[in-house]
Design an enzyme around this catalytic site. Structure first.
Site, PDB file in Angstrom:
ATOM      1  N   ASP A  57       0.870  -1.179   0.000  1.00  0.00           N
ATOM      2  CA  ASP A  57       0.000   0.000   0.000  1.00  0.00           C
ATOM      3  C   ASP A  57       0.910   1.232   0.000  1.00  0.00           C
ATOM      4  O   ASP A  57       2.132   1.113   0.155  1.00  0.00           O
ATOM      5  CB  ASP A  57      -0.889  -0.045   1.242  1.00  0.00           C
ATOM      6  CG  ASP A  57      -1.735   1.192   1.407  1.00  0.00           C
ATOM      7  OD1 ASP A  57      -2.424   1.566   0.443  1.00  0.00           O
ATOM      8  OD2 ASP A  57      -1.698   1.789   2.500  1.00  0.00           O
ATOM      9  N   ASP A  59      -0.148   5.227   1.160  1.00  0.00           N
ATOM     10  CA  ASP A  59      -0.347   6.139   2.292  1.00  0.00           C
ATOM     11  C   ASP A  59      -0.470   5.355   3.584  1.00  0.00           C
ATOM     12  O   ASP A  59      -1.306   4.454   3.703  1.00  0.00           O
ATOM     13  CB  ASP A  59      -1.601   6.991   2.077  1.00  0.00           C
ATOM     14  CG  ASP A  59      -1.786   8.033   3.170  1.00  0.00           C
ATOM     15  OD1 ASP A  59      -0.837   8.792   3.416  1.00  0.00           O
ATOM     16  OD2 ASP A  59      -2.866   8.066   3.796  1.00  0.00           O
ATOM     17  N   ASP A 198      -1.634  -0.881   5.971  1.00  0.00           N
ATOM     18  CA  ASP A 198      -1.934  -0.328   7.292  1.00  0.00           C
ATOM     19  C   ASP A 198      -3.421  -0.271   7.588  1.00  0.00           C
ATOM     20  O   ASP A 198      -3.821   0.293   8.602  1.00  0.00           O
ATOM     21  CB  ASP A 198      -1.341   1.085   7.415  1.00  0.00           C
ATOM     22  CG  ASP A 198      -2.078   2.101   6.562  1.00  0.00           C
ATOM     23  OD1 ASP A 198      -2.310   1.822   5.360  1.00  0.00           O
ATOM     24  OD2 ASP A 198      -2.436   3.173   7.083  1.00  0.00           O
TER      25      ASP A 198
END
Length: 257
Positions: A57, A59, A198
């Site tokens: 991922d 951000d 995240d």
């Protein structure tokens, strides 16, 4: 853009991937394992699969989280916190979708100037290159912030494919990860991969694709360590180096039925 060091970026048109893994059962799985990447630590007869690639991922994973953007985006679109931003946009008429996309892209362009790399970012990427492990990206961001991050913090590293918002359906659907696996010519879908992220979307998409999942832990997402789709959590990216050298083992979900 990484024109000198990275393959030309593909822009993906909206489409769906169907697979037996797309509806993969998310819980009740035996621990995910990979053999050590350090050849000296492998033993004869070790039947654990060898890791072939890692999907990241962006951000909150490759760069520090900029979660304030989501409140700004929802305010710009006039939606509540409970409404998924991309689901809302895709529910609009085509002309309204274009206008909505412009609004959230403007917010992302402003935020990308303050991007900061995650701790251990370069160390992990250097290590993966040293072990010839492929690197890909699957994100719900659009391409400009992704290009900015790679150009600024990882100019010598190749990520391919890079799956951004142009690819549909987005996470938590596993289609983006399965597309990366297919591009890498992996016949087992995501089963020889690790998805690092995240968010719950990252963990669910990874599990549905058949990949092992690693949560990059923070104060905001610590509860996801116990999520049924999270195999392992690390405090910073370079903690994965020792894990992969010694052999990956996720948490025990119980045998699959």
């Amino acid at each position: 853009m990484h024109r000198a060091t990275q393959p030309s970026r593909q822009l993906y048109r909206p489409f769906s991937i169907t697979s037996r893994r797309a509806s993969r059962k998310v819980g009740s799985m035996a621990p995910r394992r990979f053999a050590p990447l350090d050849p000296a630590k492998r033993k004869e007869g070790d039947e654990r699969p060898v890791l072939k690639g890692v999907v990241f991922d962006v951000d909150g994973t490759l760069c520090l989280p900029q979660n304030y953007m989501f409140a700004e985006m929802r305010a710009a679109l006039g939606i509540t916190k409970e409404t998924d931003i991309l689901d809302h946009i895709y529910s609009l008429a085509p002309a309204e979708q274009d206008e909505a996309q412009m609004k959230i892209r403007a917010i992302e362009r402003t935020a990308m100037a303050s991007q900061r790399p995650q701790a251990g970012l370069v160390q992990l990427m250097d290590y993966l290159d040293s072990r010839a492990i492929k690197k890909g990206i699957c994100t719900r961001n659009f391409d400009a912030p992704v290009d900015h991050l790679l150009t600024t913090f990882l100019p010598k590293h190749i990520f391919h494919p890079v799956v951004t918002r142009e690819f549909r359906p987005p996470k938590p659907d596993p289609a983006g990860i399965l597309h990366i696996a297919k591009t890498w010519m992996h016949e087992d879908g995501g089963e020889s991969l690790i998805m690092v992220g995240d968010s719950a979307d990252d963990m669910v998409a990874g599990r549905r694709a058949g990949a092992a999942t690693v949560l990059l832990e923070s104060d905001a997402n610590r509860h996801l360590k116990e999520h049924e789709c999270t195999d392992m959590a690390v405090g910073q990216l370079d903690e994965l180096i020792e894990v992969l050298e010694e052999g990956f083992k996720g948490k025990d979900f119980g045998e699959e039925t």
